[in-house]
Design an enzyme around this catalytic site. Structure first.
Site, PDB file in Angstrom:
ATOM      1  N   LYS A 265       0.834  -1.207   0.000  1.00  0.00           N
ATOM      2  CA  LYS A 265       0.000   0.000   0.000  1.00  0.00           C
ATOM      3  C   LYS A 265       0.872   1.261   0.000  1.00  0.00           C
ATOM      4  CE  LYS A 265      -3.670  -2.562   2.318  1.00  0.00           C
ATOM      5  NZ  LYS A 265      -2.884  -3.803   2.446  1.00  0.00           N
ATOM      6  N   ASP A 323      -3.586  -0.072   8.380  1.00  0.00           N
ATOM      7  CA  ASP A 323      -3.709  -1.456   7.901  1.00  0.00           C
ATOM      8  C   ASP A 323      -3.367  -2.330   9.103  1.00  0.00           C
ATOM      9  OD1 ASP A 323      -3.815  -3.799   6.531  1.00  0.00           O
ATOM     10  OD2 ASP A 323      -2.145  -3.394   5.181  1.00  0.00           O
ATOM     11  N   CYS A 376      -7.418  -7.484   6.955  1.00  0.00           N
ATOM     12  CA  CYS A 376      -7.650  -8.655   6.094  1.00  0.00           C
ATOM     13  C   CYS A 376      -8.329  -9.746   6.914  1.00  0.00           C
ATOM     14  CB  CYS A 376      -6.344  -9.148   5.475  1.00  0.00           C
ATOM     15  SG  CYS A 376      -5.050  -9.531   6.664  1.00  0.00           S
TER      16      CYS A 376
END
Length: 448
Positions: A265, A323, A376
């Site tokens: 990212k 993240d 995730c």
């Protein structure tokens, strides 16, 4: 000259790959070691260096097939063994799993699968007494295995019961089954390319997804593929490539990427012209991020520290990407060991860390700045519930709903609240290996 009577007999072809596969399986199933730790970096299996590329690919496929089908294999062996799998010799268990996986799902002749598994137990002191048992069971597997598997095809045996129960509760039984089916297929290789995706799809014998990701079925060492050494692309699941896009136009903007390594990212944002500060607490993972950026010819400031304690250095950022570390249950299709290493009890501690990272992110953001949070994970505590709690606690934040046009028209991945939620069964394809996405959650918030 006659051969020396002390000469070492030549290794049976393929045995080394299966021996290493057995070691790595034992590491996952009995020592709680991840596949990544055992395949790369300082903790990698020492025998990997001596394996030819073909044997290395076979070993990886063996391990991933077994972990992907572990529940089904357990059912099968329980039907073929009167007294269950031997518990006093891990190598006997590994040999049975390796033999059965080859017989049922891999293009290996049955006799070779049986013979090499028998040799595997014969070479282990504790397991050698089970050589006859392994031989008999795998021969039965070749004759009777497929019908026994067909009996349970409709059941999601390859997802741990605690996880299957959660997915049914949150997504419904039909979707949970579709997710389990998608996870059962070996996934393709997804690449984020710098430019000209159609050209790279042609060169790499793949196709361009609606989102612009290039998806290919090419196997083997990634570093040997065209464009790798020239820094033209990086490996990144198509779902993982979506959250960074939620910032919109970032050229010239300052963005902090928290928990940034290994840097996919960060690379996206830097390539789009942002001034990125990548923060991660792991020196080894940050070294990998720097290496990746150097190969790609991209620049970002890197900071090795705990993001929850990072002061941020002055004026607020235009954007902050969180993240967050999570249970990673959305990545099981690519990392099948996750299904058997994670426990439900870990969710609470990870959710607490995610909450601290979000609270820190709010302090790093300038008024009018954008916060993108993603994990995730398929677990609501690590996604939807985190954002609901943050919005309730921070009146100066508001949700900026994601539009289908921002994610290549994929309306099915947008929730009723306007967040992103990808599932393993999304993006179906006639060839199951070319379908699917990692399970991701992402939300976009703006600070007033």
């Amino acid at each position: 000259m006659p051969p020396s009577r002390f000469a070492v007999p030549a290794e049976v072809p393929g045995l080394a790959a299966r021996r290493i596969a057995a070691d790595i399986l034992d590491g996952v199933l009995h020592k709680q070691r991840t596949l990544d730790d055992q395949l790369d970096g300082p903790g990698a299996h020492p025998g990997l260096k001596a394996l030819a590329d073909r044997d290395r690919a076979l070993m990886r496929r063996l391990v991933s097939t077994i972990l992907r089908r572990l529940g089904t294999l357990g059912h099968l062996l329980s039907r073929l063994l009167d007294r269950g799998v031997p518990t006093d010799a891990p190598r006997a268990q590994s040999a049975l799993l390796i033999g059965a996986a080859q017989i049922l799902w891999m293009d290996v002749p049955d006799h070779a699968a049986v013979d090499l598994s028998v040799r595997l137990v014969q070479s282990d002191r504790r397991a050698s007494k089970y050589a006859g048992l392994v031989n008999a069971v795998l021969r039965r597997c070749a004759r009777e295995g497929q019908p026994l598997i067909d009996e349970v095809k409709s059941q999601s045996l390859d997802i741990p019961p605690w996880l299957s129960k959660r997915w049914i509760a949150h997504y419904g039984e039909a979707t949970a089954r579709e997710m389990a089916l998608a996870i059962g297929h070996e996934p393709s290789l997804d690449l984020t390319v710098k430019s000209d995706a159609p050209q790279w799809a042609t060169r790499l014998h793949g196709e361009v997804l609606p989102s612009g990701t290039v998806r290919t079925l090419l196997q083997g060492s990634v570093t040997m593929l065209p464009g790798f050494s020239e820094g033209q692309w990086w490996v990144q699941d198509a779902a993982a490539a979506l959250p960074a896009r939620l910032f919109g136009e970032v050229k010239g903007k300052t963005i902090a990427d928290l928990c940034a390594a290994p840097g996919g990212k960060t690379a996206q944002l830097a390539h789009a012209g942002a001034r990125v500060t990548a923060v991660d607490r792991s020196p080894a993972r940050m070294m990998r991020l720097r290496d990746n950026l150097a190969r790609l010819g991209l620049q970002a400031e890197s900071v090795v520290t705990d993001a929850t304690e990072w002061p941020g250095g002055g004026a607020g950022f235009d954007g902050v990407l969180v993240d967050a570390p999570c249970t990673s249950t959305g990545t099981i299709r690519r990392h099948p060991d996750v299904a058997w290493l994670r426990q439900e009890t870990e969710i609470a501690a990870l959710a607490a860390l995610q909450q601290r990272l979000l609270q820190k992110a709010v302090t790093l953001l300038r008024p009018g700045g954008t916060l993108v949070y993603c994990t995730c994970s398929l677990e609501p505590e690590e996604g939807e519930q985190q954002i609901a709690a943050l919005l309730a606690a921070e009146p100066n934040l508001r949700r900026a709903p994601v539009e289908a046009s921002e994610v290549a028209g994929l309306a099915e991945i947008i929730t009723a609240d306007g967040d992103l939620r990808t599932l393993p069964c999304h993006l179906p394809h006639a060839d199951p290996r070319l379908g699917g996405l990692d399970g991701f959650y992402a939300a976009r918030l703006v600070k007033s």
